[in-house]
Design a protein around this motif. Structure first.
Motif, mmCIF file in Angstrom:
data_model
loop_
_atom_site.group_PDB
_atom_site.id
_atom_site.type_symbol
_atom_site.label_atom_id
_atom_site.label_comp_id
_atom_site.label_asym_id
_atom_site.label_seq_id
_atom_site.Cartn_x
_atom_site.Cartn_y
_atom_site.Cartn_z
ATOM 1 N N PHE A 1 0.818 -1.216 0.000
ATOM 2 C CA PHE A 1 0.000 0.000 0.000
ATOM 3 C C PHE A 1 0.850 1.264 0.000
ATOM 4 O O PHE A 1 0.410 2.300 -0.486
ATOM 5 C CB PHE A 1 -1.008 -0.036 1.142
ATOM 6 N N GLN A 2 2.054 1.181 0.497
ATOM 7 C CA GLN A 2 2.960 2.324 0.420
ATOM 8 C C GLN A 2 3.274 2.629 -1.047
ATOM 9 O O GLN A 2 3.234 3.785 -1.475
ATOM 10 C CB GLN A 2 4.245 2.013 1.183
ATOM 11 N N TYR A 3 3.561 1.585 -1.832
ATOM 12 C CA TYR A 3 3.862 1.779 -3.246
ATOM 13 C C TYR A 3 2.618 2.031 -4.090
ATOM 14 O O TYR A 3 2.710 2.598 -5.175
ATOM 15 C CB TYR A 3 4.641 0.577 -3.802
ATOM 16 N N CYS A 4 1.446 1.637 -3.611
ATOM 17 C CA CYS A 4 0.189 1.862 -4.341
ATOM 18 C C CYS A 4 -0.364 3.263 -4.134
ATOM 19 O O CYS A 4 -1.156 3.731 -4.952
ATOM 20 C CB CYS A 4 -0.880 0.882 -3.868
ATOM 21 N N ALA A 5 0.010 3.902 -3.042
ATOM 22 C CA ALA A 5 -0.638 5.153 -2.629
ATOM 23 C C ALA A 5 -0.652 6.214 -3.725
ATOM 24 O O ALA A 5 -1.701 6.820 -4.006
ATOM 25 C CB ALA A 5 0.013 5.691 -1.371
ATOM 26 N N GLU A 6 0.476 6.444 -4.352
ATOM 27 C CA GLU A 6 0.547 7.487 -5.370
ATOM 28 C C GLU A 6 -0.327 7.145 -6.578
ATOM 29 O O GLU A 6 -1.044 8.000 -7.103
ATOM 30 C CB GLU A 6 2.002 7.680 -5.818
ATOM 31 N N THR A 7 -0.305 5.884 -6.998
ATOM 32 C CA THR A 7 -1.121 5.449 -8.130
ATOM 33 C C THR A 7 -2.602 5.526 -7.778
ATOM 34 O O THR A 7 -3.424 5.929 -8.605
ATOM 35 C CB THR A 7 -0.739 4.007 -8.547
ATOM 36 N N MET A 8 -2.946 5.167 -6.541
ATOM 37 C CA MET A 8 -4.337 5.269 -6.101
ATOM 38 C C MET A 8 -4.807 6.713 -6.129
ATOM 39 O O MET A 8 -5.916 7.006 -6.583
ATOM 40 C CB MET A 8 -4.493 4.663 -4.707
ATOM 41 N N ASP A 9 -3.980 7.619 -5.634
ATOM 42 C CA ASP A 9 -4.345 9.040 -5.648
ATOM 43 C C ASP A 9 -4.531 9.553 -7.072
ATOM 44 O O ASP A 9 -5.497 10.251 -7.374
ATOM 45 C CB ASP A 9 -3.283 9.881 -4.940
ATOM 46 N N LYS A 10 -3.604 9.200 -7.942
ATOM 47 C CA LYS A 10 -3.646 9.673 -9.328
ATOM 48 C C LYS A 10 -4.905 9.194 -10.051
ATOM 49 O O LYS A 10 -5.493 9.933 -10.836
ATOM 50 C CB LYS A 10 -2.399 9.200 -10.072
ATOM 51 N N HIS A 11 -5.330 7.964 -9.771
ATOM 52 C CA HIS A 11 -6.490 7.387 -10.457
ATOM 53 C C HIS A 11 -7.766 7.450 -9.619
ATOM 54 O O HIS A 11 -8.776 6.843 -9.995
ATOM 55 C CB HIS A 11 -6.193 5.936 -10.860
ATOM 56 N N GLN A 12 -7.722 8.162 -8.503
ATOM 57 C CA GLN A 12 -8.865 8.319 -7.600
ATOM 58 C C GLN A 12 -9.455 6.970 -7.199
ATOM 59 O O GLN A 12 -10.669 6.780 -7.192
ATOM 60 C CB GLN A 12 -9.927 9.221 -8.228
ATOM 61 N N ALA A 13 -8.583 6.045 -6.855
ATOM 62 C CA ALA A 13 -8.996 4.715 -6.411
ATOM 63 C C ALA A 13 -9.013 4.663 -4.886
ATOM 64 O O ALA A 13 -8.285 5.394 -4.216
ATOM 65 C CB ALA A 13 -8.041 3.660 -6.950
ATOM 66 N N GLN A 14 -9.858 3.808 -4.370
ATOM 67 C CA GLN A 14 -9.962 3.594 -2.924
ATOM 68 C C GLN A 14 -9.681 2.125 -2.626
ATOM 69 O O GLN A 14 -9.928 1.257 -3.462
ATOM 70 C CB GLN A 14 -11.369 3.957 -2.432
ATOM 71 N N ALA A 15 -9.196 1.865 -1.418
ATOM 72 C CA ALA A 15 -8.937 0.486 -0.986
ATOM 73 C C ALA A 15 -9.813 0.170 0.217
ATOM 74 O O ALA A 15 -10.019 1.018 1.087
ATOM 75 C CB ALA A 15 -7.468 0.315 -0.632
ATOM 76 N N TYR A 16 -10.322 -1.058 0.257
ATOM 77 C CA TYR A 16 -11.192 -1.528 1.337
ATOM 78 C C TYR A 16 -10.751 -2.930 1.734
ATOM 79 O O TYR A 16 -10.576 -3.787 0.869
ATOM 80 C CB TYR A 16 -12.654 -1.600 0.884
#
Length: 188
Positions: free
Chosen positions: A15-30
């Motif tokens: 999730f540390q490495y996913c954070a930037e990509t998630m922000d850029k693509h407006q993705a959420q994790a559950y």
């Protein structure tokens, strides 16, 4: 066609490495947990404020899996209904994940897959970007000994085991089951 991706990495680093990509693509994790007594599903949404509680869910006995979604949930929604990630239209925007449990002896592979064969273009773009960013992790290697599937991993002295299948037929902990049956991936 559904896409799959396997990576053996601690959930915290994932999730540390996913954070930037998630922000850029407006993705959420559950993270999804299922209470063993009542069968009630609960979802913990990832945010910087609750990062420790979110990551602690991966080591819970009730941990079931996690979801990454580009679906535009309303800002007023604080909870998610049970099973919503597999229902239309949310499923077209969602990537299902399993695995990520880690102990002092084992590291479980994280398995990602698009739920729908015909995913939304925002979910496809996010999944492709996510795979590219994960493949750029320093020291990441590929091809654990597991047949013709391409698995990525960070080298470790721990045994790497498959993602948790949550089989109701297994009476011992999944980690013990994998180690006793020698369901262990070999690092090359």
């Amino acid at each position: 066609m559904s896409q799959y991706f396997w990576i053996a990495i601690p959930a915290e680093l994932f999730f540390q490495y996913c954070a930037e990509t998630m922000d850029k693509h407006q993705a959420q994790a559950y993270v999804e947990t299922i209470d063993r007594r009542s069968g009630k599903r609960n979802y913990v949404k990832y945010s910087k404020e609750n990062q420790s509680a979110f990551l602690a869910s991966f080591s819970s006995v009730d941990y079931q899996g996690f979801f990454l979604s580009t679906y535009p949930f309303s800002d007023q929604e604080t909870s998610v209904d049970s099973g919503v990630f597999y229902d239309s239209p949310v499923a077209e925007y969602t990537i299902a994940g399993s695995g990520g449990y880690e102990t002092d002896r084992t590291r479980e592979i994280i398995h990602l897959r698009q739920i729908m064969k015909q995913a939304d273009k925002s979910a496809k773009a996010f999944f492709a970007a996510l795979q590219r960013s994960l493949k750029m992790i320093p020291d990441l290697r590929d091809t654990l000994s597991s047949g013709n599937k391409n698995h990525f991993y960070l080298p470790t002295s721990k045994s790497i085991i498959p993602q948790n299948a949550h089989s109701r037929l297994i009476t011992m902990p999944w980690e013990e089951h994998c180690l006793s049956k020698d369901f262990v991936y070999r690092q090359e």
